[in-house]
Design a protein around this motif. Sequence first.
Motif, short mmCIF file in Angstrom:
data_model
loop_
_atom_site.label_atom_id
_atom_site.label_comp_id
_atom_site.label_asym_id
_atom_site.label_seq_id
_atom_site.Cartn_x
_atom_site.Cartn_y
_atom_site.Cartn_z
N ALA A 33 24.76 -3.33 78.52
CA ALA A 33 24.66 -4.01 77.23
C ALA A 33 23.27 -3.85 76.67
N MET A 34 23.18 -3.82 75.34
CA MET A 34 21.89 -3.66 74.68
C MET A 34 22.03 -4.00 73.21
N PRO B 48 22.59 2.18 59.18
CA PRO B 48 21.27 2.14 59.84
C PRO B 48 20.43 0.99 59.29
N GLY B 49 19.46 0.59 60.08
CA GLY B 49 18.54 -0.45 59.64
C GLY B 49 18.93 -1.86 60.05
N GLY B 50 20.06 -2.03 60.74
CA GLY B 50 20.49 -3.36 61.17
C GLY B 50 20.70 -3.42 62.67
N TRP B 51 20.55 -4.62 63.23
CA TRP B 51 20.71 -4.81 64.67
C TRP B 51 22.18 -5.00 65.01
N HIS B 52 22.61 -4.35 66.10
CA HIS B 52 23.99 -4.45 66.56
C HIS B 52 24.00 -4.51 68.09
N HIS B 53 24.90 -5.34 68.59
CA HIS B 53 25.06 -5.47 70.04
C HIS B 53 26.10 -4.46 70.52
N VAL B 54 25.70 -3.59 71.43
CA VAL B 54 26.57 -2.56 71.98
C VAL B 54 26.71 -2.81 73.47
N ALA B 55 27.94 -2.84 73.95
CA ALA B 55 28.18 -3.08 75.37
C ALA B 55 29.32 -2.20 75.85
N MET B 56 29.19 -1.70 77.08
CA MET B 56 30.24 -0.93 77.74
C MET B 56 30.66 -1.67 79.00
N VAL B 57 31.96 -1.92 79.13
CA VAL B 57 32.50 -2.57 80.32
C VAL B 57 33.47 -1.60 80.97
N GLY C 75 40.00 2.77 85.79
CA GLY C 75 41.05 3.23 84.89
C GLY C 75 40.84 2.91 83.43
N LEU C 76 39.85 2.08 83.08
CA LEU C 76 39.66 1.70 81.68
C LEU C 76 38.19 1.42 81.41
N MET C 77 37.71 1.97 80.30
CA MET C 77 36.35 1.71 79.83
C MET C 77 36.46 1.19 78.39
N THR C 78 35.81 0.04 78.13
CA THR C 78 35.89 -0.60 76.82
C THR C 78 34.51 -0.65 76.20
N LEU C 79 34.46 -0.25 74.95
CA LEU C 79 33.21 -0.29 74.19
C LEU C 79 33.28 -1.47 73.23
N TYR C 80 32.28 -2.36 73.29
CA TYR C 80 32.20 -3.53 72.42
C TYR C 80 31.10 -3.33 71.39
N LEU C 81 31.36 -3.75 70.16
CA LEU C 81 30.37 -3.73 69.10
C LEU C 81 30.27 -5.13 68.52
N ASP C 82 29.08 -5.73 68.63
CA ASP C 82 28.84 -7.09 68.15
C ASP C 82 29.82 -8.09 68.77
N ASP D 238 16.55 -3.29 72.15
CA ASP D 238 16.09 -4.57 72.69
C ASP D 238 17.12 -5.11 73.67
N GLU D 239 16.63 -5.86 74.63
CA GLU D 239 17.45 -6.61 75.60
C GLU D 239 18.50 -5.71 76.25
N PHE D 240 18.01 -4.78 77.08
CA PHE D 240 18.87 -3.85 77.80
C PHE D 240 19.18 -4.42 79.18
N SER D 241 20.47 -4.34 79.59
CA SER D 241 20.85 -4.88 80.89
C SER D 241 21.98 -4.06 81.49
#
Length: 674
Positions: free
Chosen positions: A230-231, A284-293, A297-304, A383-386
Motif C-alpha cells: 500500500a502507498m 495528475p497532481g492529486g494524491w491517491h491511495h493505491v494498494a495491492m492485495v 489465485g487472485l490479486m486485487t488492486l485498490y484505488l482510494d 508517501d506512506e509506503f508499507s
Amino acid sequence: MKGKTAMAPSARPSTRDIVRASVSRVSRFALMLAVATVAFTSSANAWWNDEWSMRRQIGIDTSSAGANITDSIGTTPILVRLHVGNFRFASAKADGSDLRFVAEDDKTPLKHHIEKFDSLLGEALIWVNVPNVQPGAKASIWLYYGSEKAIAVDDSKATYDPETSLVYHFAERGVPAQDSSSWANGAQSVGQPSDGALIGTGLRLDGQTPLTLPATPSLAVADNSAMTVAMWVKPGALQRDAAIYSRRDGRNGLVLGIDDGSPFIELTVNGITQRTAASAPVAPGGWHHVAMVATPGLMTLYLDGRPYATLNASLPVLNSTALLGGDTVTAAPPQPVPPLEPATQPDGASGAAAAGSGETVAAPAVAPAPVTPAKAGFAGDLDEFSIAKTARSAGFVMLAATSQGSDPSKLIIFGVDEETASWLSGYFGVLIKAVTFDGWVVIGILAIMAIASWIVMVEKHGYLKRQKRANAKFLPAFRDLQNDLTVFLQRDVGTSGKGEKSQRFIGKHSSLYRIYQVGADEIRRRFPDDATGGSHVLSAESIAAIRAALDAVLVRELQALNRLMVILTISISGGPFLGLLGTVIGVMITFAAIAMSGDVNINAIAPGVAGALMATVAGLVVAIPALFGYNWLTLRSKDLTSDMQVFVDEFTTKMAEVYSSNRPDPVVHRLAAE
C-alpha cells in the motif's frame, strides 16, 4: 384593655429573620447538590490517570453515517492528525511526550508513535494502534495530555502487528528511509524528501533515481503466498508504462505501476507476463491511495480504498531487492557467435597461409547480452509506503485510505477538551469556557433571579407549614368556646400542647388566631367590664361592624400569603426570555467571529454555539423550579385561604349566638329548670 395578660401580642418574624433562615436552608441545599454533583461526575467520567490534566475523546465512526465501511477491519493503525482547531498545543509538552492514548474503556493504554509534533506550528501526526475496529459501528478512544512528569513512551514497532514487514513514513532527511515496523527493513539508498506531502514529509521521485529496498528474509515472497502493498502516490504528469514499485527475481517479477493515469499490476511468472486491464484513469497532481492485495489465485488492486482491478494469478517466488520509482534491468539471454571464415588473400592464397604466417584471429564464443530497463521510472511524489505478509481485508484498506486521506472527518470525530475530573470538568467545563461576556451577563442576572426565587420558595414553604400547624392547634380550642369568645385573651390556647411555648407558637404563626384576636378585641372594646357573654348583647350593627373588621384582617392575611410570590411569576415568565436573548446574542457573535476569521469548520462553530445555548439552559433552570414551586405554594395558599374564610364565618355565627338578644339568661334558665 383589662385582663389581657396571658396571650402575648401576635408578632410576625422580621424580614431579616426570614432572609437569614431562608439563606441558611438554601445554603444547605446547595451544599448537598454540589456534593451529589461531584459524586455523580466522578463516577460517570472516570479518569484514566489523575497526573494528566486534559483529555479529549476521539470517535471512530464506520457506520453508514460516517465512513460507511461494511467489510471486516480488525486491529489497525489509525492516523490521528492534530492541529490548533482540535488540540491545545499550549497545554501539552513541546515534544508531545505526554500524549497517551487509552481504549474506550478508559483503562487500557494503546500503543502509538509520533511521526511529527510541532507545537509552534500547531501540527502533529500520531499513529495509534486501535484494536478490533468493527465495521458499521461507532467506537472511541481517549487522548490524554497535560502532564509535566510524563516521559516519552511512543513505540513504532509495537504500533504495527508482526505481519507488517515494512513501513516508510519518509520523515528522514539525508539518510535512507527507516522502517517503523519491528523488522528493521531500512532502505539501501537515500531518497529526495518532498515537503508538504499528504502526511508530513514524503518521497520525491524523478523517474531516474529509484529508492532501493533490501532483500531480507522478512520481505521474501514464497510461491502462492499472501501479500499486501500500500502507498500514497501523486503523479507529476501522465506517464507511459511507469513503474512505482518493482521487484524482479530471474524469470519472475511484480510491478505496480501507472500507465496514462491508470494504475496496474503486472505479474511475470516463469517469463510469462500478465497485467490487469486498464480502468478509469486518475488526473495528475492529486494524491491517491493505491494498494495491492494478493491471495492464492487472485490479486486485487485498490484505488482510494475501493476495488479497481483484479488479476487471476498467484505470486511467484521473489527474493531479490525491490525498487521504488524504477524498474530492475533485464538482460536478454546470451547468443552464441559463429566462428569467423578463413581470411582470403589478394593473391588467392588460402587462410592457412595466413595462419602459417603466425597471425591468428580470435572470436568470442558468445555475444554480450543487451541490457535495457523494462519500464520507465515513476515521476511524482510518494508517501506512506508499507508491505505486509498477509492479505488485508477490504475494510482494512478502506479504513487506511479514509483515515490517512486529506479529509478523514467522516471517520475520525474529535470531541471537546475535558479537564481533570471534577464538577467543572468534562463537557460542562468546556461549555463554561465557551460562554462569551454577554452570555455571562445574562447568566449572572438569571443567577440572581434563581437565588431570589429559591429563597422565596423556601421561606413560603416554611411559612405555610408553620401556619397550618398553628391553625390546627387553635381551631379545636376555639370551637369549644361557649359563653365568652374573649377568653383566649386571658389564658392558654388549646386543650393539647398547653404551656407558654405552645402559646407563643400559636400567637406567632396562626392566621386564625390573628383573626380571632381582632374579633375578640372588638368585642372587649364594646364591653369594658369582665362580665360573661351571657350578660351582654351585641346589636346587628355591632355584629356587622365586627364582621367588617374580620374581613379587613382577612384581606391582610391574604396579602401576607401572597407576599413575594411575584418573584416566582417573574422567574417563570422572564427567565426563558432572558436566556433566549443571551443565546441569540451569543450565536450572532460566534458567526460574526467566523465571518471575520474565515475559518469555517465544526470545531470553530460548535464551542461558540454551545456556549451561547448555556444562557437558554440557565433561563430554563430558573423557570422550571419556579414553576413547580409556584403551583405547589399556590395550592397550599388556597387551602389556608379557605380555612380563614370559613373561620370568619364561624366566628361571626358564634358571636351572633353568644351575644344575641334572643339568647336566654343562663341563671333564669337554671331557675326555671328547678
